[in-house]
Scaffold this motif. Structure first.
Motif, PDB file in Angstrom:
ATOM      1  N   GLU A  40       0.833  -1.294  -0.026  1.00 11.48           N
ATOM      2  CA  GLU A  40       0.038   0.046  -0.067  1.00 11.48           C
ATOM      3  C   GLU A  40       0.861   1.192   0.077  1.00 11.48           C
ATOM      4  O   GLU A  40       0.444   2.311  -0.648  1.00 11.48           O
ATOM      5  CB  GLU A  40      -0.771  -0.123   1.383  1.00 11.48           C
ATOM      6  N   TRP A  41       1.943   1.277   0.851  1.00  9.66           N
ATOM      7  CA  TRP A  41       2.876   2.269   0.731  1.00  9.66           C
ATOM      8  C   TRP A  41       3.428   2.675  -0.582  1.00  9.66           C
ATOM      9  O   TRP A  41       3.438   3.622  -1.011  1.00  9.66           O
ATOM     10  CB  TRP A  41       3.957   2.168   1.731  1.00  9.66           C
ATOM     11  N   ALA A  42       3.902   1.548  -1.407  1.00 12.06           N
ATOM     12  CA  ALA A  42       4.534   1.777  -2.710  1.00 12.06           C
ATOM     13  C   ALA A  42       3.518   2.131  -3.581  1.00 12.06           C
ATOM     14  O   ALA A  42       3.795   2.721  -4.536  1.00 12.06           O
ATOM     15  CB  ALA A  42       5.097   0.457  -3.095  1.00 12.06           C
ATOM     16  N   GLU A  48       3.325  12.039  -2.240  1.00 12.73           N
ATOM     17  CA  GLU A  48       2.800  12.012  -1.160  1.00 12.73           C
ATOM     18  C   GLU A  48       3.933  11.145  -0.327  1.00 12.73           C
ATOM     19  O   GLU A  48       4.120  11.582   1.066  1.00 12.73           O
ATOM     20  CB  GLU A  48       1.602  10.925  -1.125  1.00 12.73           C
ATOM     21  N   ARG A  49       4.771  10.217  -0.763  1.00  7.45           N
ATOM     22  CA  ARG A  49       5.699   9.807   0.239  1.00  7.45           C
ATOM     23  C   ARG A  49       6.936  10.564   0.337  1.00  7.45           C
ATOM     24  O   ARG A  49       7.244  10.785   1.685  1.00  7.45           O
ATOM     25  CB  ARG A  49       6.206   8.547  -0.494  1.00  7.45           C
ATOM     26  N   ILE A  50       7.262  11.673  -0.401  1.00  9.83           N
ATOM     27  CA  ILE A  50       8.053  12.539  -0.134  1.00  9.83           C
ATOM     28  C   ILE A  50       7.675  13.243   1.015  1.00  9.83           C
ATOM     29  O   ILE A  50       8.265  13.838   1.794  1.00  9.83           O
ATOM     30  CB  ILE A  50       8.758  13.237  -1.343  1.00  9.83           C
ATOM     31  N   THR A 142      19.908   6.034   4.212  1.00  4.87           N
ATOM     32  CA  THR A 142      19.317   4.820   3.692  1.00  4.87           C
ATOM     33  C   THR A 142      17.946   4.784   3.967  1.00  4.87           C
ATOM     34  O   THR A 142      17.016   4.769   2.943  1.00  4.87           O
ATOM     35  CB  THR A 142      19.849   3.398   4.140  1.00  4.87           C
ATOM     36  N   ILE A 143      17.478   5.521   5.130  1.00  2.00           N
ATOM     37  CA  ILE A 143      15.973   5.595   5.435  1.00  2.00           C
ATOM     38  C   ILE A 143      15.153   6.399   4.447  1.00  2.00           C
ATOM     39  O   ILE A 143      14.307   6.067   4.045  1.00  2.00           O
ATOM     40  CB  ILE A 143      15.793   6.078   6.918  1.00  2.00           C
ATOM     41  N   ALA A 144      15.683   7.590   4.240  1.00  2.00           N
ATOM     42  CA  ALA A 144      14.933   8.491   3.530  1.00  2.00           C
ATOM     43  C   ALA A 144      14.858   7.889   2.119  1.00  2.00           C
ATOM     44  O   ALA A 144      13.499   8.034   1.781  1.00  2.00           O
ATOM     45  CB  ALA A 144      15.846   9.797   3.452  1.00  2.00           C
ATOM     46  N   PRO A 145      15.810   7.804   1.299  1.00  2.00           N
ATOM     47  CA  PRO A 145      15.499   7.083  -0.056  1.00  2.00           C
ATOM     48  C   PRO A 145      14.585   5.939   0.000  1.00  2.00           C
ATOM     49  O   PRO A 145      13.996   5.699  -0.837  1.00  2.00           O
ATOM     50  CB  PRO A 145      16.880   6.863  -0.639  1.00  2.00           C
ATOM     51  N   ALA A 146      14.975   5.041   1.021  1.00  2.00           N
ATOM     52  CA  ALA A 146      14.132   3.744   0.988  1.00  2.00           C
ATOM     53  C   ALA A 146      12.658   4.021   1.141  1.00  2.00           C
ATOM     54  O   ALA A 146      12.054   3.266   0.340  1.00  2.00           O
ATOM     55  CB  ALA A 146      14.743   2.813   2.169  1.00  2.00           C
ATOM     56  N   LEU A 147      12.497   4.986   2.053  1.00  4.58           N
ATOM     57  CA  LEU A 147      10.813   5.180   2.053  1.00  4.58           C
ATOM     58  C   LEU A 147      10.495   6.002   0.948  1.00  4.58           C
ATOM     59  O   LEU A 147       9.276   5.645   0.460  1.00  4.58           O
ATOM     60  CB  LEU A 147      10.569   6.050   3.403  1.00  4.58           C
ATOM     61  N   ILE A 148      11.136   6.937   0.418  1.00  9.80           N
ATOM     62  CA  ILE A 148      10.678   7.634  -0.595  1.00  9.80           C
ATOM     63  C   ILE A 148      10.518   6.668  -1.988  1.00  9.80           C
ATOM     64  O   ILE A 148       9.443   6.836  -2.617  1.00  9.80           O
ATOM     65  CB  ILE A 148      11.623   8.711  -1.167  1.00  9.80           C
ATOM     66  N   ALA A 149      11.072   5.560  -1.927  1.00 11.26           N
ATOM     67  CA  ALA A 149      11.434   4.677  -3.177  1.00 11.26           C
ATOM     68  C   ALA A 149      10.178   3.663  -2.937  1.00 11.26           C
ATOM     69  O   ALA A 149       9.744   2.894  -3.811  1.00 11.26           O
ATOM     70  CB  ALA A 149      12.635   4.071  -3.432  1.00 11.26           C
ATOM     71  N   GLY A 175       5.082  12.285  11.875  1.00 14.86           N
ATOM     72  CA  GLY A 175       4.735  12.854  10.353  1.00 14.86           C
ATOM     73  C   GLY A 175       3.895  12.118   9.409  1.00 14.86           C
ATOM     74  O   GLY A 175       3.494  12.849   8.262  1.00 14.86           O
ATOM     75  N   GLY A 176       3.344  10.948   9.972  1.00 13.32           N
ATOM     76  CA  GLY A 176       2.390  10.416   9.023  1.00 13.32           C
ATOM     77  C   GLY A 176       2.864   9.118   8.197  1.00 13.32           C
ATOM     78  O   GLY A 176       2.063   8.392   7.543  1.00 13.32           O
ATOM     79  N   VAL A 177       4.324   8.566   8.283  1.00 18.51           N
ATOM     80  CA  VAL A 177       4.623   7.472   7.947  1.00 18.51           C
ATOM     81  C   VAL A 177       3.967   6.213   8.718  1.00 18.51           C
ATOM     82  O   VAL A 177       4.091   6.284   9.967  1.00 18.51           O
ATOM     83  CB  VAL A 177       6.159   7.151   7.936  1.00 18.51           C
ATOM     84  N   PRO A 178       2.981   5.195   8.111  1.00 17.21           N
ATOM     85  CA  PRO A 178       2.573   4.125   8.957  1.00 17.21           C
ATOM     86  C   PRO A 178       3.540   3.499   9.913  1.00 17.21           C
ATOM     87  O   PRO A 178       4.646   3.325   9.446  1.00 17.21           O
ATOM     88  CB  PRO A 178       1.865   3.336   7.996  1.00 17.21           C
ATOM     89  N   GLU A 179       3.007   3.192  11.069  1.00 15.24           N
ATOM     90  CA  GLU A 179       3.805   2.390  12.075  1.00 15.24           C
ATOM     91  C   GLU A 179       4.406   1.211  11.431  1.00 15.24           C
ATOM     92  O   GLU A 179       5.603   0.690  11.731  1.00 15.24           O
ATOM     93  CB  GLU A 179       3.253   2.151  13.161  1.00 15.24           C
ATOM     94  N   GLU A 180       3.660   0.388  10.692  1.00 10.49           N
ATOM     95  CA  GLU A 180       4.238  -0.924  10.287  1.00 10.49           C
ATOM     96  C   GLU A 180       5.228  -0.776   9.100  1.00 10.49           C
ATOM     97  O   GLU A 180       6.015  -1.497   8.638  1.00 10.49           O
ATOM     98  CB  GLU A 180       2.972  -1.690   9.390  1.00 10.49           C
ATOM     99  N   VAL A 181       5.119   0.787   8.378  1.00  7.64           N
ATOM    100  CA  VAL A 181       6.178   0.738   7.212  1.00  7.64           C
ATOM    101  C   VAL A 181       7.420   0.966   7.822  1.00  7.64           C
ATOM    102  O   VAL A 181       8.480   0.944   7.206  1.00  7.64           O
ATOM    103  CB  VAL A 181       5.369   2.171   6.218  1.00  7.64           C
ATOM    104  N   PHE A 182       7.307   1.755   9.010  1.00  7.78           N
ATOM    105  CA  PHE A 182       8.910   2.213   9.475  1.00  7.78           C
ATOM    106  C   PHE A 182       8.664   1.570  10.955  1.00  7.78           C
ATOM    107  O   PHE A 182       8.058   2.135  11.792  1.00  7.78           O
ATOM    108  CB  PHE A 182       9.056   3.785   9.695  1.00  7.78           C
TER     109      PHE A 182
END
Length: 462
Positions: A40-42, A48-50, A142-149, A175-182
């Motif tokens: 769902e995140w991808a 929006e991810r950015i 790594t965290i920032a580009p990995a989540l953005i991607a 900030g709104g990143v889902p808990e399961e995603v990070f």
């Protein structure tokens, strides 16, 4: 059964934080949650991810005062330097700014007959094993580009900086990143290796020791899991005969002593053209003698303790062995009364050193530097390459062509001219030899956290 992980503060030797580790079953459940949430995140729009990643970094900045004090207690960095959030913002903003271009399809053809293109697809779950020396800066690489991607991220932070992982997770969730995603997890070595061996992750980024990197490779053996490894360093500086001497002293000694020498790309050995050698050494000694060793919570302190007593013992051993073998120590430890045999370690400059000495060959990761004279560029190149590591090299000259020419012959990941100890997010952060492999930051950093996927679409049937 879980066990307790303890962060021992270098400030006073007490247990500053402790957390239970996850069992293997609990860790596997965290991976399952991440995998389920990643799709769902991808699927969310890139913009929006950015926005959510940048919002998470902004929330981290709101905790600056707390984070700075926690860093002092956890790993000894003086509070006067204000933490790492300036660099975290710089790197996040840069990677966010290039994301659309870096992740855009490479189109080979788009005609009425065919669409042929290469897209970048997230690995799925990215596992970040972060170090204690720059616990926010190294992790965000790594965290920032990995989540953005479009990846989910599971973060395992170093024991010495247990709270850094929690602060990152709190901020990104706020900030709104889902808990399961990070997710931030506390794992022991066995569970970490079991997860990697199960092919739980699409990509593993590890920053730490050579021994730790070897353990990661063994755990991943046969799984074909992609690995990014930033390991040891023994970065050299070379001061040429036309260098700005005062600028070289100021930058190279700061690069050697900042953060008590605990920098991945810190300067650990310096080669100076013989015509400038005596002047450089004299000025370097004067520079170091102005440092103030003490509690990192004291605003006057410029040099805090090393992160752990055993790290300081390693450096003390290297210095003692070098002196036994003929080196001369130029800094009087009595100038730094906090040097008590514990984590507080007086800075040191060594001359009369050679490459037979451990202090010139093994990673020190502490406030010590050896300085050697060289007669010309050829000797300097040979000395710089006589090393098991290759992260950065710092060249001091007024001639950029000379710097580039020498740089092409140095076995290293980054060549600096007239600066050192810096990560430019526009450039690839990489290394060679026992420094490891892989690429962080820049467009190549996005390529590390994604994989190529080809599309050959024929629009006609004949």
């Amino acid at each position: 059964m879980s066990k307790m992980i303890h962060c021992i503060s270098p400030v006073d030797g007490r247990v500053y934080a402790e957390r239970p580790t996850l069992t293997l079953a609990e860790a596997e459940a965290a991976v399952t949650r991440a995998g389920a949430a990643q799709h769902e995140w991808a699927g969310r729009p890139l913009d929006e991810r950015i926005a959510l990643v940048k919002a998470g970094v902004a929330k981290l900045g709101d905790k600056k005062d707390v984070i700075v004090e926690e860093l002092a207690w956890q790993m000894g960095r003086p509070t006067r330097y204000g933490g790492e959030l300036g660099g975290v913002n710089e790197r996040t903003d840069y990677m966010a700014g290039i994301a659309a271009e870096a992740l855009a399809p490479m189109v080979a053809e788009n005609s009425n007959l065919f669409e042929r293109r290469i897209e970048r697809e997230p690995h799925g779950i990215v596992f970040v094993v972060a170090p204690w020396n720059y616990p926010y800066l190294t992790a965000i690489n790594t965290i920032a580009p990995a989540l953005i991607a479009g990846n989910a991220v599971i973060l395992k932070h170093a024991t010495q900086t247990l709270l850094a992982g929690e602060r990152l997770a709190e901020a990104f969730h706020a900030g709104g990143v889902p808990e399961e995603v990070f997710q931030n997890v506390v794992l022991d070595h066995d569970v970490t290796e079991d997860l990697i061996g199960q092919r739980a992750f699409g990509f593993v980024n590890f920053t730490g020791s050579v021994r730790g990197g070897q353990a990661m490779e063994r755990a991943a053996a046969g799984t074909f899991t992609a690995l990014g490894l930033e390991l040891g360093g023994k970065d050299p500086g070379y001061v040429m005969d036309d260098a700005d001497l005062d600028a070289a002293v100021d930058s190279l000694m700061d690069g050697a002593m900042y953060n008590a020498g605990q920098c991945c790309c810190g300067i650990e050995r310096i080669y100076v053209h013989e015509t400038l050698y005596d002047s450089f050494v004299e000025k370097a000694v004067a520079w170091v003698e102005k440092l103030k060793l003490g509690s990192p919570l004291d605003a006057a302190t410029t040099l805090g303790p090393m992160a752990n007593r055993r790290f300081a013992e390693t450096v003390r051993g290297q210095i003692a062995d070098a002196i036994t073998d003929g080196a001369k120590a130029l800094i009087d430890p009595k100038l730094f009364p906090e040097d008590d045999g514990g984590a507080y370690l007086a800075p040191q400059i060594l001359v009369g050193v050679n490459h037979e000495m451990r202090v010139m060959r093994e990673e020190s990761f502490g406030p010590v530097v050896g300085i050697m004279p060289v007669k010309d560029d050829e000797e300097a190149i040979a000395m710089m390459n006589d090393c098991d590591y290759g992260l950065t090299a710092s060249l001091w000259t007024a001639d950029s062509e000379r710097a580039a020419r020498i740089g092409r012959r140095i076995e290293t990941g980054t060549v600096f001219q007239n600066r050192c100890d810096y990560l430019d997010p526009a450039l690839c952060w990489t290394g060679c030899k026992e420094t490891g492999r892989g690429a962080a930051l820049s467009t190549l950093g996005f390529h590390s956290v994604t994989r190529p996927k080809s599309y050959h679409l024929k629009k006609v049937t004949k």
